[in-house]
Design a protein around this motif. Sequence first.
Motif, PDB file in Angstrom:
ATOM      1  N   GLY A   1       0.891  -1.484   0.157  1.00 44.96           N
ATOM      2  CA  GLY A   1      -0.389  -0.091   0.032  1.00 44.96           C
ATOM      3  C   GLY A   1       0.580   1.349   0.160  1.00 44.96           C
ATOM      4  O   GLY A   1       2.191   1.015  -0.185  1.00 44.96           O
ATOM      5  N   VAL A   2       0.578   2.492   0.044  1.00 47.90           N
ATOM      6  CA  VAL A   2       0.983   3.894  -0.082  1.00 47.90           C
ATOM      7  C   VAL A   2       0.592   4.176   1.200  1.00 47.90           C
ATOM      8  O   VAL A   2      -0.409   3.802   1.763  1.00 47.90           O
ATOM      9  N   PRO A   3       0.978   5.096   1.445  1.00 46.04           N
ATOM     10  CA  PRO A   3       1.490   5.906   2.574  1.00 46.04           C
ATOM     11  C   PRO A   3       0.185   6.424   3.003  1.00 46.04           C
ATOM     12  O   PRO A   3      -0.569   7.221   2.620  1.00 46.04           O
ATOM     13  N   GLY A   4      -0.746   6.113   4.622  1.00 48.32           N
ATOM     14  CA  GLY A   4      -1.928   6.684   4.638  1.00 48.32           C
ATOM     15  C   GLY A   4      -3.141   4.957   4.481  1.00 48.32           C
ATOM     16  O   GLY A   4      -4.114   5.736   5.621  1.00 48.32           O
ATOM     17  N   MET A   5      -2.183   3.973   4.236  1.00 51.15           N
ATOM     18  CA  MET A   5      -3.839   2.654   4.185  1.00 51.15           C
ATOM     19  C   MET A   5      -3.166   2.389   5.471  1.00 51.15           C
ATOM     20  O   MET A   5      -2.076   2.319   5.484  1.00 51.15           O
ATOM     21  N   THR A   6      -4.225   1.490   5.900  1.00 48.52           N
ATOM     22  CA  THR A   6      -4.041   1.000   6.831  1.00 48.52           C
ATOM     23  C   THR A   6      -4.809  -0.513   6.427  1.00 48.52           C
ATOM     24  O   THR A   6      -5.842  -0.692   5.746  1.00 48.52           O
ATOM     25  N   LYS A   7      -4.070  -1.922   6.725  1.00 45.49           N
ATOM     26  CA  LYS A   7      -4.463  -3.432   5.895  1.00 45.49           C
ATOM     27  C   LYS A   7      -4.410  -4.305   6.740  1.00 45.49           C
ATOM     28  O   LYS A   7      -3.150  -3.868   7.992  1.00 45.49           O
TER      29      LYS A   7
ATOM     30  N   ILE B   1       0.867   2.107   6.692  1.00 44.12           N
ATOM     31  CA  ILE B   1       1.918   2.420   6.457  1.00 44.12           C
ATOM     32  C   ILE B   1       1.993   4.103   7.090  1.00 44.12           C
ATOM     33  O   ILE B   1       1.249   4.255   6.092  1.00 44.12           O
ATOM     34  N   ASP B   2       2.887   4.153   7.988  1.00 46.36           N
ATOM     35  CA  ASP B   2       2.308   5.670   8.448  1.00 46.36           C
ATOM     36  C   ASP B   2       3.386   6.869   6.575  1.00 46.36           C
ATOM     37  O   ASP B   2       3.084   7.528   6.199  1.00 46.36           O
ATOM     38  N   ASP B   3       5.328   6.152   5.887  1.00 53.44           N
ATOM     39  CA  ASP B   3       5.066   6.671   5.848  1.00 53.44           C
ATOM     40  C   ASP B   3       6.172   5.766   4.882  1.00 53.44           C
ATOM     41  O   ASP B   3       6.585   4.889   5.214  1.00 53.44           O
ATOM     42  N   PHE B   4       6.775   6.054   3.511  1.00 53.19           N
ATOM     43  CA  PHE B   4       7.993   5.248   2.332  1.00 53.19           C
ATOM     44  C   PHE B   4       8.310   6.354   1.502  1.00 53.19           C
ATOM     45  O   PHE B   4       8.427   6.937   0.682  1.00 53.19           O
TER      46      PHE B   4
ATOM     47  N   LEU C   1     -17.797  13.168 -10.289  1.00 52.38           N
ATOM     48  CA  LEU C   1     -17.215  12.508  -9.127  1.00 52.38           C
ATOM     49  C   LEU C   1     -18.359  11.259  -8.632  1.00 52.38           C
ATOM     50  O   LEU C   1     -18.557  11.584  -8.020  1.00 52.38           O
ATOM     51  N   GLN C   2     -17.656   9.896  -8.736  1.00 50.61           N
ATOM     52  CA  GLN C   2     -18.754   8.658  -8.883  1.00 50.61           C
ATOM     53  C   GLN C   2     -17.576   8.394  -7.292  1.00 50.61           C
ATOM     54  O   GLN C   2     -17.893   7.445  -7.146  1.00 50.61           O
ATOM     55  N   LYS C   3     -16.574   7.930  -8.391  1.00 48.69           N
ATOM     56  CA  LYS C   3     -15.300   7.109  -6.779  1.00 48.69           C
ATOM     57  C   LYS C   3     -14.237   7.406  -6.910  1.00 48.69           C
ATOM     58  O   LYS C   3     -13.413   7.724  -8.100  1.00 48.69           O
ATOM     59  N   GLU C   4     -13.639   6.526  -6.324  1.00 50.24           N
ATOM     60  CA  GLU C   4     -11.769   7.414  -6.534  1.00 50.24           C
ATOM     61  C   GLU C   4     -11.491   7.136  -5.490  1.00 50.24           C
ATOM     62  O   GLU C   4     -11.436   6.751  -4.553  1.00 50.24           O
ATOM     63  N   GLN C   5     -10.354   5.591  -6.043  1.00 52.86           N
ATOM     64  CA  GLN C   5      -9.255   4.039  -5.080  1.00 52.86           C
ATOM     65  C   GLN C   5      -7.122   4.201  -5.841  1.00 52.86           C
ATOM     66  O   GLN C   5      -7.078   4.784  -6.432  1.00 52.86           O
ATOM     67  N   ILE C   6      -6.884   4.286  -4.842  1.00 51.84           N
ATOM     68  CA  ILE C   6      -5.803   4.454  -5.300  1.00 51.84           C
ATOM     69  C   ILE C   6      -5.675   2.926  -6.015  1.00 51.84           C
ATOM     70  O   ILE C   6      -5.817   2.029  -4.707  1.00 51.84           O
ATOM     71  N   LEU C   7      -4.956   2.319  -6.622  1.00 44.05           N
ATOM     72  CA  LEU C   7      -4.875   1.109  -7.078  1.00 44.05           C
ATOM     73  C   LEU C   7      -3.132   1.462  -7.608  1.00 44.05           C
ATOM     74  O   LEU C   7      -2.228   2.349  -7.964  1.00 44.05           O
TER      75      LEU C   7
ATOM     76  N   THR D   1       4.244   0.531  -1.290  1.00 43.12           N
ATOM     77  CA  THR D   1       5.493  -0.647  -0.538  1.00 43.12           C
ATOM     78  C   THR D   1       4.760  -1.394  -0.360  1.00 43.12           C
ATOM     79  O   THR D   1       3.518  -2.008  -0.329  1.00 43.12           O
ATOM     80  N   LEU D   2       5.890  -3.006  -0.847  1.00 41.82           N
ATOM     81  CA  LEU D   2       4.699  -4.433  -0.176  1.00 41.82           C
ATOM     82  C   LEU D   2       5.994  -4.960   0.644  1.00 41.82           C
ATOM     83  O   LEU D   2       7.221  -4.771   0.713  1.00 41.82           O
ATOM     84  N   ILE D   3       5.118  -5.123   1.599  1.00 45.73           N
ATOM     85  CA  ILE D   3       6.003  -5.602   2.988  1.00 45.73           C
ATOM     86  C   ILE D   3       5.553  -6.882   2.944  1.00 45.73           C
ATOM     87  O   ILE D   3       4.089  -7.550   3.426  1.00 45.73           O
ATOM     88  N   GLN D   4       6.778  -7.674   3.746  1.00 42.40           N
ATOM     89  CA  GLN D   4       6.303  -9.051   3.479  1.00 42.40           C
ATOM     90  C   GLN D   4       6.431  -8.928   5.395  1.00 42.40           C
ATOM     91  O   GLN D   4       7.343  -8.730   5.939  1.00 42.40           O
ATOM     92  N   ILE D   5       5.517 -10.435   5.770  1.00 45.03           N
ATOM     93  CA  ILE D   5       5.493 -10.881   6.810  1.00 45.03           C
ATOM     94  C   ILE D   5       5.630 -12.438   7.151  1.00 45.03           C
ATOM     95  O   ILE D   5       4.740 -12.908   6.554  1.00 45.03           O
ATOM     96  N   LEU D   6       6.824 -12.187   8.308  1.00 41.25           N
ATOM     97  CA  LEU D   6       7.101 -13.456   8.380  1.00 41.25           C
ATOM     98  C   LEU D   6       6.158 -13.444  10.134  1.00 41.25           C
ATOM     99  O   LEU D   6       6.966 -12.897  10.880  1.00 41.25           O
ATOM    100  N   LYS D   7       5.883 -14.915  10.461  1.00 43.20           N
ATOM    101  CA  LYS D   7       5.772 -15.262  11.628  1.00 43.20           C
ATOM    102  C   LYS D   7       6.355 -17.075  11.360  1.00 43.20           C
ATOM    103  O   LYS D   7       6.216 -17.617  11.411  1.00 43.20           O
ATOM    104  N   ASP D   8       7.419 -16.881  12.258  1.00 43.74           N
ATOM    105  CA  ASP D   8       8.300 -18.532  12.831  1.00 43.74           C
ATOM    106  C   ASP D   8       8.743 -18.586  13.331  1.00 43.74           C
ATOM    107  O   ASP D   8      10.039 -18.048  13.627  1.00 43.74           O
ATOM    108  N   PRO D   9       8.385 -18.996  14.452  1.00 45.06           N
ATOM    109  CA  PRO D   9       8.431 -19.802  15.939  1.00 45.06           C
ATOM    110  C   PRO D   9      10.060 -20.491  15.909  1.00 45.06           C
ATOM    111  O   PRO D   9      10.191 -20.978  16.874  1.00 45.06           O
TER     112      PRO D   9
END
Lengths: 569, 268
Positions: free
Chosen positions: A194-200, A211-214, A278-284, A367-375
Amino acid sequence: MEEKKNRQKKRSLPGRLWSFLHSMKLAVVILIVLAVVCTFGSLVTQGQPESYYLNTYQEWLAKLILRLGFDRVFTCWWFVALAAFLCVNLLLCSISRFPQVLRRFQKEYNPENRAARRDADDTVAVSGALPEELWSRMGFKKKQTVSVDGREYTYAVRNRAGVWGAWLCHLGMLVIIIGFGLGQMLSLETSVYGVPGMTKEIPGTGCTLRIDDFDIALRDDETVEQYTAALTVADAASGREVSGTAQVNAPMDAFGMRLYQNSTGWACNVKIYKDDELQKEQILCAGETISPDDMPELVLVFTRFYPDYYYDRTVGPMTLSSALKNPYAIFALYYEGEVIAMDSIGVGYNIDVDAYRFVFEDPQQYTLIQILKDPTMHFVAFGGLLTLLALVLAFYVRTEELWMYADAGGRQILCMRSRKGAELMKDRLRTTLGKLGVKVDELTGDDAGHMADRSASDDAGHAAEEPVSDDAGHAAEEPASDDAGHAAEEPVSDDAGHGAEEPASDDAGHAAEEPVSDVSGHGAEEPASDDAGHAAEEPVSDVSGHAADASAHADGRGTDPMGQDSAEQ
Amino acid sequence: MENILFTGALALYLVSVALYFLFFALKKEKLGVAAGYVITAAFVVHTAAMAVRGVAAGRLPLTNQYEFATSFAWGIALCYLVFMKKYHFRALGTFVAPVIFLIIGYASMQSREINELMPALQSNWLAVHVSCAIVSYGSFGVAFGVSMVYLFRARMADNEFNQKNLPDAEKLDLISYRAISLGFLFLTLVMITGAIWAERAWGSYWSWDPKETWSLVTWIIYALYLHIRLSKGWKGKKAAAFAVIGFLCVIFTYIGVNTLLSGLHSYA
């Protein structure tokens, strides 16, 4: 020999299975198969769709690859089974050898044993008094005095931990393989972009990622110096938040997860107008789609993005730089699944479809953030560290012994032994004595005779009474790499020969039953250069006689690789 | 400056190859002594070339094909000099010097341009990883040379020159074993530090990338060497052959994987 064969024949099936499963022979076979399979795995591109193999290889070969699972070698069931088999072998080997290694660590290196065994790698006689400093110069901090058969011995040993080297190495490998296997099953791996400002939402974790900043730091020549994503992870259950940054080579940790700055791409703010409203806007992000709210069958696909667009007749669309100088998007429009348009469009320009208008605006990098949880990651790291330390122990921590006694003539007889570094220790001893100004006399015939008497009488009995501390037993107990070191570094000693010839399962009993042939191993396997030293310890007639015995003995054992394997594993 | 030093080192290595060959062919001690001096000089000049490059780049020169190839050759030269001094085994140079020359020759064919590092390569773990690889591969290179001597020794006449300059079979086996022990320890370090670096850079400590897979294959080959060397009938000639095969794996891991297979290590 016949007796031994009969003994093996009499072994029960579980006994034979046990011997086979923890044998070095099995380990060698598995390792060879693993090496071959890994080679195939690296030559055949892994994890591609079936069509890839059919298009790349001849049909029969492609079918063979697919049927045998060579398109996914490292996750294939038979590869997992192979690794599991290796684990069983390592585990059983570790279990079976533990008592022997422990026994050696605890019992072998004691003055009584050593004084009685008389198997020094080097023996020197000194006329005068030996300086006390010799012991510390040789690295021996503690020494003890013990009386054996009326004779006083001063004895010291160091680096005893070396006996654990090979055993720990096998254990370390076991930890790594098990940890890696468990990691494949238990770890969670996902990604969020996502881009800065997005919460996923981070799938499967109950957490969200904001994502606070990139930032992409560029050098003067426009090459990328670093990618930095400022992130906040929130745990929905506890309401806690963790903020930090993720950079390439510097991941961020939060709630047991590790977040990696994986990659980046371009995103645009896509606006949809209907009848100029304007009907819709979205960060793509490139690769994503968008549709008007009231016409889902009309789909815009944002295919690619070029910040500094240029169309080359041979190459096609390309970017001249990473700067936003001439931004263009490549798009495709679908209506009810059919492509109705496919083109490139400058940012800010309109794409009109009946009453609808699509506009690409405000390009920015996501930015693409990879997340890993490996105990199991720390478990594997521990295995790696253990293996490393074990190899240092196995190869470089050489157990050394130094002992001294006074002979009948009042001379000091200084003896040394090192299981893996006899030559090195021998050189060091001679050098140290030289530096201390000690004049060394080689042993005379009289001395040799005296020692040989003891060898012939005491040693045989000792070996019979204490088979565990016998050299043959040790060699049999010695792990492969350990043995390798010993055999290689002390090629002239009897251990080397026995190490290769002695079956493990029978070692104790054998040593107890055949103490004489064990002692004679010296004479049989030592080349001339070293014979001088050892021959001094054994009467000539004895040496030749035993040599013949030992040769025959060795030949017989050479036909028994299974027993030998289990010994050395 | 770096170019001059590098070319000088390359030339000196070539001279040492020729001298070692003549030393062995003509059986003249003086040529062997001269070869020893020349290869030592080549090593010094080579070290200077790498130092100059390191200063110019502002980092350890260990990150691309050229830098690793030249470091690889440097590592073999270093290990050779250490083993030569330790075991007084000059004739080993006849078999090791050509390997050094071939690898530095390969380096000379690569681009020597100094580039800024991409973010994934900006890691101290990379420096440790590659440094360990230099020692490991260098040791295996020496073991390869020793094993070649072992394999050829039986066919050589038992004259005074050979008796003086070639250790006996037991000693050769011992030197080879010691070189492989050192190489194996450092290869393990290479894999561990590489795994740590990969985890931090790509989020996976082991991805079955062709380079990783081939380093594992090489590790297995040498692990097998250490095991089967003990078996009756395997110590000696067969073990020496195994050491040669192991070094061919090392070469393939370094050059073959980069040129024939694709993966994350495309830059190295």
